[in-house]
Design an enzyme around this catalytic site. Structure first.
Site, PDB file in Angstrom:
ATOM      1  N   GLY A   1       0.420   7.474  -3.592  1.00  4.10           N
ATOM      2  CA  GLY A   1       0.949   6.864  -4.807  1.00  4.10           C
ATOM      3  C   GLY A   1       0.140   7.262  -6.016  1.00  4.10           C
ATOM      4  O   GLY A   1      -0.687   8.182  -5.951  1.00  4.10           O
ATOM      5  N   ASN A   2       0.386   6.607  -7.128  1.00  3.65           N
ATOM      6  CA  ASN A   2      -0.377   6.873  -8.350  1.00  3.65           C
ATOM      7  C   ASN A   2      -0.521   5.575  -9.143  1.00  3.65           C
ATOM      8  O   ASN A   2      -0.002   4.535  -8.751  1.00  3.65           O
ATOM      9  CB  ASN A   2       0.276   7.998  -9.168  1.00  3.65           C
ATOM     10  CG  ASN A   2       1.668   7.635  -9.636  1.00  3.65           C
ATOM     11  OD1 ASN A   2       1.843   6.740 -10.454  1.00  3.65           O
ATOM     12  ND2 ASN A   2       2.672   8.327  -9.107  1.00  3.65           N
ATOM     13  N   ARG A   3      -1.241   5.644 -10.244  1.00  3.29           N
ATOM     14  CA  ARG A   3      -1.636   4.433 -10.971  1.00  3.29           C
ATOM     15  C   ARG A   3      -0.599   3.909 -11.969  1.00  3.29           C
ATOM     16  O   ARG A   3      -0.877   2.972 -12.709  1.00  3.29           O
ATOM     17  CB  ARG A   3      -2.946   4.671 -11.715  1.00  3.29           C
ATOM     18  CG  ARG A   3      -4.127   4.877 -10.810  1.00  3.29           C
ATOM     19  CD  ARG A   3      -5.406   4.907 -11.613  1.00  3.29           C
ATOM     20  NE  ARG A   3      -6.540   5.320 -10.808  1.00  3.29           N
ATOM     21  CZ  ARG A   3      -7.192   4.504  -9.980  1.00  3.29           C
ATOM     22  NH1 ARG A   3      -6.826   3.232  -9.870  1.00  3.29           N
ATOM     23  NH2 ARG A   3      -8.202   4.964  -9.288  1.00  3.29           N
ATOM     24  N   SER A   4       0.579   4.501 -12.007  1.00  2.00           N
ATOM     25  CA  SER A   4       1.572   4.015 -12.960  1.00  2.00           C
ATOM     26  C   SER A   4       1.975   2.574 -12.642  1.00  2.00           C
ATOM     27  O   SER A   4       2.309   2.260 -11.497  1.00  2.00           O
ATOM     28  CB  SER A   4       2.816   4.909 -12.910  1.00  2.00           C
ATOM     29  OG  SER A   4       3.841   4.341 -13.688  1.00  2.00           O
TER      30      SER A   4
ATOM     31  N   ALA B   1       6.351   7.976 -13.193  1.00  2.00           N
ATOM     32  CA  ALA B   1       5.353   8.959 -12.756  1.00  2.00           C
ATOM     33  C   ALA B   1       5.805   9.453 -11.387  1.00  2.00           C
ATOM     34  O   ALA B   1       5.573   8.811 -10.361  1.00  2.00           O
ATOM     35  CB  ALA B   1       3.979   8.316 -12.674  1.00  2.00           C
TER      36      ALA B   1
END
Ligand code: CTP
Ligand code: CA
Length: 237
Positions: free
Chosen positions: A33-36, A99
């Protein structure tokens, strides 16, 4: 305050907004995943609805649904592509605030990946580490640019989180990306140093293809940034 249906600067417009970071599964319990946080996308959807638009929000985030917004929940880039493309077919504007992961694991394990597989014939535990192979995800925005209808199709808005570096400023990177991606508007988000991710404030530069003009916004709330983005987009409709 009573909101009047059909009134506002986006009255009668259909808009699609994507929000949040995609989650690309590795096995039934894990993902890349990512931090969005999805907050900027939700603010864009909320402001569009307040301005009278019919809003579809394709989202990976678990945030409160804004009034008057239809949410399509998704997880992966490929699910987001399917949902955005089908909603885009009848849309006046598509805003890709999500994102989207550029890569995903090549294989998704059917069962939870275990740390070790018990002692082998020699009695020693298997302490090997699995290799992670990635493949490219579809670029949703590039796909929309490539399949624009003859009459122009929807106004396409991209977001780009950039940091300044030795190759150029945040704006330099944003201008290059706008040309490369071919969308109509690029909202360049300054990141790094605790800016943007998960916070309620944002600093952005709104660029239009074929124009040297820049609208600088912020530091401002994500709602104020959304309002400024819709002001620019409304001019293009
Ligand atoms: N985007 C997309 N599909 C992807 C990757 C990005 O639709 N697979 C969209 C994003 O939602 C955003 C825009 O493209 O609106 C720019 O994303 P960004 O990650 O900044 O651009 P990339 O072209 O992926 O370049 P890079 O990550 O290398 O900077
Ligand atoms: Ca990317």
């Amino acid at each position: 305050l009573e909101r009047t249906r059909g009134a506002g600067t986006l009255a009668g417009r259909r808009v699609v907004v994507s929000a949040g970071g995609t989650r690309e599964p590795l096995d039934p319990v894990r993902f890349l995943g990512n931090r969005s946080s999805g907050k900027q996308g939700y603010a864009l959807a909320a402001v569009a609805a307040e301005r009278g638009a019919e809003v579809t929000l394709v989202s990976t985030a678990d945030l409160a649904t804004p009034d008057g917004v239809a949410v399509v929940p998704v997880e992966t880039a490929r699910e987001m592509e399917d949902a955005v493309r089908s909603a885009a077919a009848s849309a006046d504007v598509v805003v890709m605030a999500a994102a989207v992961a550029d890569f995903r694991p090549a294989d998704v394990a059917e069962h939870k990946i275990k740390k070790s597989h018990g002692p082998g014939p020699d009695g020693a535990p298997d302490e090997s580490v699995p290799a992670l192979t990635l493949v490219r995800n579809p670029d949703v925005l590039a796909g929309l640019v490539a399949s624009r209808r003859g009459d122009g199709g929807p106004v396409l808005v991209g977001f780009a989180a950039e940091t300044g570096d030795e190759d150029g400023s945040v704006l330099d990177h944003g201008r290059a990306k706008l040309e490369r991606k071919g969308c109509d508007v690029l909202v360049v988000n300054e990141v790094g140093g605790g800016k943007a991710f998960g916070t309620d404030d944002n600093t952005v530069h709104v660029l239009r293809r074929g124009s040297g003009d820049v609208v600088d916004v912020g530091p401002a709330t994500k709602s104020a940034v959304a309002a400024a983005v819709w002001d620019v987009v409304t001019d293009l409709l």
